[in-house]
Motif scaffolding. Structure first.
Motif, PDB file in Angstrom:
ATOM      1  N   VAL A   1      -5.405   7.620   2.915  1.00  0.00           N
ATOM      2  CA  VAL A   1      -5.250   8.698   1.951  1.00  0.00           C
ATOM      3  C   VAL A   1      -4.131   8.337   0.982  1.00  0.00           C
ATOM      4  CG1 VAL A   1      -4.719  11.150   1.643  1.00  0.00           C
ATOM      5  CG2 VAL A   1      -6.073  10.390   3.626  1.00  0.00           C
ATOM      6  N   LEU A   2      -4.429   8.400  -0.294  1.00  0.00           N
ATOM      7  CA  LEU A   2      -3.440   8.105  -1.327  1.00  0.00           C
ATOM      8  C   LEU A   2      -2.665   9.345  -1.737  1.00  0.00           C
ATOM      9  CD1 LEU A   2      -5.667   5.773  -3.506  1.00  0.00           C
ATOM     10  CD2 LEU A   2      -3.608   5.067  -2.249  1.00  0.00           C
ATOM     11  N   ASP A   3      -3.349  10.478  -1.827  1.00  0.00           N
ATOM     12  CA  ASP A   3      -2.707  11.725  -2.257  1.00  0.00           C
ATOM     13  C   ASP A   3      -3.373  12.861  -1.493  1.00  0.00           C
ATOM     14  OD1 ASP A   3      -1.408  13.806  -3.614  1.00  0.00           O
ATOM     15  OD2 ASP A   3      -1.497  12.758  -5.531  1.00  0.00           O
TER      16      ASP A   3
ATOM     17  N   ALA B   1      -9.785  -7.700   4.474  1.00  0.00           N
ATOM     18  CA  ALA B   1      -9.611  -8.721   5.502  1.00  0.00           C
ATOM     19  C   ALA B   1      -8.153  -8.964   5.879  1.00  0.00           C
ATOM     20  CB  ALA B   1     -10.255 -10.030   5.050  1.00  0.00           C
ATOM     21  N   CYS B   2      -7.200  -8.553   5.043  1.00  0.00           N
ATOM     22  CA  CYS B   2      -5.781  -8.660   5.413  1.00  0.00           C
ATOM     23  C   CYS B   2      -5.237  -7.311   5.876  1.00  0.00           C
ATOM     24  CB  CYS B   2      -4.958  -9.215   4.253  1.00  0.00           C
ATOM     25  SG  CYS B   2      -4.838  -8.119   2.813  1.00  0.00           S
ATOM     26  N   LEU B   3      -6.160  -6.398   6.219  1.00  0.00           N
ATOM     27  CA  LEU B   3      -5.813  -5.027   6.612  1.00  0.00           C
ATOM     28  C   LEU B   3      -5.072  -4.301   5.490  1.00  0.00           C
ATOM     29  CD1 LEU B   3      -4.929  -5.301  10.414  1.00  0.00           C
ATOM     30  CD2 LEU B   3      -7.069  -4.597   9.335  1.00  0.00           C
ATOM     31  N   GLY B   4      -5.500  -4.583   4.248  1.00  0.00           N
ATOM     32  CA  GLY B   4      -4.893  -3.917   3.112  1.00  0.00           C
ATOM     33  C   GLY B   4      -5.113  -2.419   3.094  1.00  0.00           C
ATOM     34  N   LEU B   5      -6.177  -1.930   3.767  1.00  0.00           N
ATOM     35  CA  LEU B   5      -6.428  -0.488   3.821  1.00  0.00           C
ATOM     36  C   LEU B   5      -5.565   0.200   4.866  1.00  0.00           C
ATOM     37  CD1 LEU B   5      -8.513   0.728   1.847  1.00  0.00           C
ATOM     38  CD2 LEU B   5      -9.084  -1.623   2.383  1.00  0.00           C
ATOM     39  N   ASN B   6      -4.790  -0.546   5.599  1.00  0.00           N
ATOM     40  CA  ASN B   6      -3.881   0.035   6.586  1.00  0.00           C
ATOM     41  C   ASN B   6      -2.557   0.370   5.898  1.00  0.00           C
ATOM     42  OD1 ASN B   6      -1.996  -0.509   9.410  1.00  0.00           O
ATOM     43  ND2 ASN B   6      -3.900   0.628   9.586  1.00  0.00           N
ATOM     44  N   GLY B   7      -2.670   1.174   4.839  1.00  0.00           N
ATOM     45  CA  GLY B   7      -1.528   1.500   4.004  1.00  0.00           C
ATOM     46  C   GLY B   7      -0.997   2.894   4.263  1.00  0.00           C
ATOM     47  N   VAL B   8       0.150   3.178   3.671  1.00  0.00           N
ATOM     48  CA  VAL B   8       0.810   4.484   3.807  1.00  0.00           C
ATOM     49  C   VAL B   8       1.265   4.922   2.421  1.00  0.00           C
ATOM     50  CG1 VAL B   8       2.719   5.762   4.850  1.00  0.00           C
ATOM     51  CG2 VAL B   8       1.595   3.933   6.142  1.00  0.00           C
ATOM     52  N   SER B   9       0.861   6.124   2.011  1.00  0.00           N
ATOM     53  CA  SER B   9       1.192   6.630   0.681  1.00  0.00           C
ATOM     54  C   SER B   9       1.919   7.958   0.773  1.00  0.00           C
ATOM     55  CB  SER B   9      -0.084   6.803  -0.146  1.00  0.00           C
ATOM     56  OG  SER B   9       0.202   7.391  -1.406  1.00  0.00           O
ATOM     57  N   ASP B  10       2.870   8.167  -0.138  1.00  0.00           N
ATOM     58  CA  ASP B  10       3.542   9.472  -0.238  1.00  0.00           C
ATOM     59  C   ASP B  10       3.110  10.219  -1.504  1.00  0.00           C
ATOM     60  OD1 ASP B  10       4.917   8.265  -2.349  1.00  0.00           O
ATOM     61  OD2 ASP B  10       6.815   8.093  -1.267  1.00  0.00           O
TER      62      ASP B  10
END
Length: 291
Positions: free
Chosen positions: A193-195, A234-243
Motif C-alpha cells: 500500500v502506497l497511500d 524479483a528483488c522483492l521490490g514490492l516488499n516496501g513500506v510507505s508513509d
C-alpha cells in the motif's frame, strides 16, 4: 466478506501525482535479527547451503530501523528468541487495525512458537483487544490494510478461511486475492500500500503473482495502481513500506523507484540483501501498529 466494491478506491493517477504527497507518522514493531540464520527451507528463496553473514544482517536491519526513525516514525522493538531465526520478520506476527490485534498462526512448524512471543508483547504493551486465530494466517505477510478494505492473500501460507476470520475480528471489509507464483508466497512480496488515506488509496503490485480473477479484482479496485516489472518483483521490490510520501524500498528496485518518483513519492533505498536470503525485505521486518 467483500470480493469487490462498486467504485474504484483511488483517484486517477494524474490527479494523484498533481496533489502534494504528505507523510503520516507511523508506529512500527521490529525484531532484531540477532539469531537470524537460514537453517531450513520453507520458501523458494531459502537455501541452507548458502552462507549467511549474521553481523551484516544486523547492520542492514539497524539501518532500516534508523531510516524509519529519521523519517519521524516510532519504532518499538521486541526481544528476539534463540531458536527462532525468522522472528526478525515481524510483519508475520499479526495484523493491527484501530488498536484491534489479530495474531498469527504459522503454517510451518519451524515458526509456530513465534506467535506466542508476539502475543505476549501485544498484551504487555497495552493492546487489550488481542485475538489469536483458529485458522492459519501469517499476519501482514498476507493482509494489507488499504484504509478502506483489507486485501487478503492465500495460495501458499494463509488459509482462505482466515479471511473471514479477519473480517470478524477486525471488523473491516476483506477482499480475497489468490497468489499463484511460489516465489511470491506472501501477499507482501507481490503488493504493498502506497497511500491509505481516504480518497487517496493507492497500491503497487506485480500482476503475474496473482490468479486471473484476482488480477481483475485489483484492476477494478485500483485502476491506476503502480504495476511492477518482473525485475523489480524479483528483488522483492514490492516488499516496501510507505508513509504516504516516503517509500522504503530494496536498493535494487530502481525501476519501481522511478515510477514512484514520477508520481510524487520519495523513494528511500535500503540494502537488505542478507535478509532476502530468507525471502524477506523491508516490509517483512516491519509490522505497523495502527491505533
Amino acid at each position: 466478506m467483500s470480493s469487490t466494491l462498486d467504485a474504484p478506491i483511488a483517484r486517477p493517477a494524474a490527479e494523484q501525482a498533481a496533489a502534494p504527497r504528505t507523510p503520516t507518522r507511523r508506529r512500527y514493531l521490529m525484531c532484531p535479527p540477532r539469531h537470524f540464520a537460514v537453517v531450513y527451507a520453507i520458501n523458494p528463496w531459502m537455501d541452507p547451503s548458502r552462507p549467511v553473514d549474521q553481523a551484516l544482517a544486523v547492520a542492514q536491519w539497524t539501518a532500516l530501523k534508523e531510516a524509519y526513525q529519521r523519517l519521524g516514525h516510532t519504532v518499538e522493538v521486541i526481544e528476539p528468541q534463540a531458536g527462532l531465526p525468522d522472528m526478525v520478520f515481524a510483519a508475520n506476527s499479526g495484523t493491527v487495525v484501530d488498536g484491534r490485534v489479530l495474531g498469527a498462526r504459522f503454517r510451518a512448524a519451524e515458526r509456530a512458537a513465534e506467535a506466542d512471543h508476539y502475543r505476549r508483547w501485544f498484551l504487555e504493551h497495552s493492546f487489550r483487544d488481542v485475538v489469536m486465530p483458529t485458522k492459519i494466517n501469517e499476519g501482514e505477510g498476507d493482509f494489507a490494510w488499504t484504509g478502506r478494505v483489507l486485501l487478503a492473500g492465500s495460495g501458499f501460507r494463509t488459509d482462505p478461511d482466515a479471511h473471514a476470520e479477519a473480517q470478524e475480528v477486525l471488523g473491516v471489509p476483506v477482499v480475497s486475492l489468490r497468489l499463484v507464483d511460489p516465489r511470491y508466497y506472501h501477499l507482501d512480496t507481490a503488493l504493498f500500500v502506497l497511500d491509505d488515506r481516504p480518497g487517496r488509496q493507492e497500491i503497487a503490485y506485480y500482476p503475474e503473482a496473482f490468479s486471473p480473477g484476482s488480477r481483475e479484482v485489483l484492476r477494478r479496485l485500483f485502476p491506476d495502481a503502480v504495476l511492477a516489472s518482473p525485475e523489480d518483483a524479483a528483488c522483492l521490490g514490492l516488499n516496501g513500506v510507505s508513509d504516504g510520501r516516503n517509500v522504503v524500498l530494496p536498493v535494487e528496485a530502481t525501476g519501481l523507484a522511478r515510477q514512484l518518483a514520477d508520481r510524487g513519492y520519495q523513494p528511500v533505498m535500503v540494502d537488505i540483501s542478507e535478509l532476502r536470503k530468507s525471502g524477506g525485505g523491508p516490509k517483512c521486518c516491519t509490522l505497523e501498529l495502527r491505533g
